[in-house]
Design an enzyme around this catalytic site. Sequence first.
Site, PDB file in Angstrom:
ATOM      1  N   GLU A   1      73.039 -36.352 -60.522  1.00  0.00           N
ATOM      2  CA  GLU A   1      73.198 -37.748 -60.928  1.00  0.00           C
ATOM      3  C   GLU A   1      74.247 -38.460 -60.084  1.00  0.00           C
ATOM      4  OE1 GLU A   1      71.791 -37.216 -65.578  1.00  0.00           O
ATOM      5  OE2 GLU A   1      73.918 -37.149 -65.093  1.00  0.00           O
TER       6      GLU A   1
ATOM      7  N   ASP B   1      73.333 -41.436 -63.853  1.00  0.00           N
ATOM      8  CA  ASP B   1      72.544 -41.156 -65.048  1.00  0.00           C
ATOM      9  C   ASP B   1      71.688 -42.364 -65.426  1.00  0.00           C
ATOM     10  OD1 ASP B   1      72.001 -39.600 -67.604  1.00  0.00           O
ATOM     11  OD2 ASP B   1      72.944 -41.397 -68.426  1.00  0.00           O
TER      12      ASP B   1
END
Length: 235
Positions: free
Chosen positions: A120, A48
């Site tokens: 991610e 992320d």
Amino acid sequence: MNCPIIDQLERLTEHHFKDEERLKKALTHSSVQDSEQGNYERLEFLGDRVLGLLIAEMLYKLFPQASEGELSVRLNGLVNAQTCADIALEMGLPDMIHVGFEMRNLKGRRLTNMHADVIEALIAVMYLDGGLKSVRPFIRRYWQSRAKQMDAGRRDAKTELQEWAHVQGGVQPHYRVVKRSGPDHDPVFMVEVSILGFAPEIGQGNSKRCAERMAAEKVLRREGIWKTMGKNDHE
């Protein structure tokens, strides 16, 4: 791990994976209780941050005249769960994710979030393999065209204001009609938009929707989000 899956992922990501076990972890949901290699949660946490950094870098280079506020809105639109999930679907990742039995009928927002998490986690694997340079080709392949399409024309002002307000702290714009005048066949509405912590603005139009849009545009211009707007961008 299944070699055809690895080969497919390497073609899709333009990356040679060095750690098969780590890649397997990136595709494993926490609902898999008997998994010895763990799940993607820690990788998703790292990925992320890597995604946010590389998208910010890309936007900084693509839009040299954009204000900080406009860059923030664009960033939010490119790293949110829906965009990441769309890319996961484009790659065919859902068929590669290992989930527990109770998660196989997952739908809606939770399914979208899971697909985004795996994207991610995959980014984290590439980053751990070779740093930021190992992830950039993947970012360019799937995000750059999306970033450029966002510049093809202004999006709906209310949508853009909502995203900007979210970046500012999660508050939502509130619209209210402050005045209605004119005959029924040709009404004129005045609508105020307010966001906690910011001065309100009033827009005017022949419908509530038009007045709301005009009010939202005023805030976007005032705050510098539409600083680079051309004269025809909102037509």
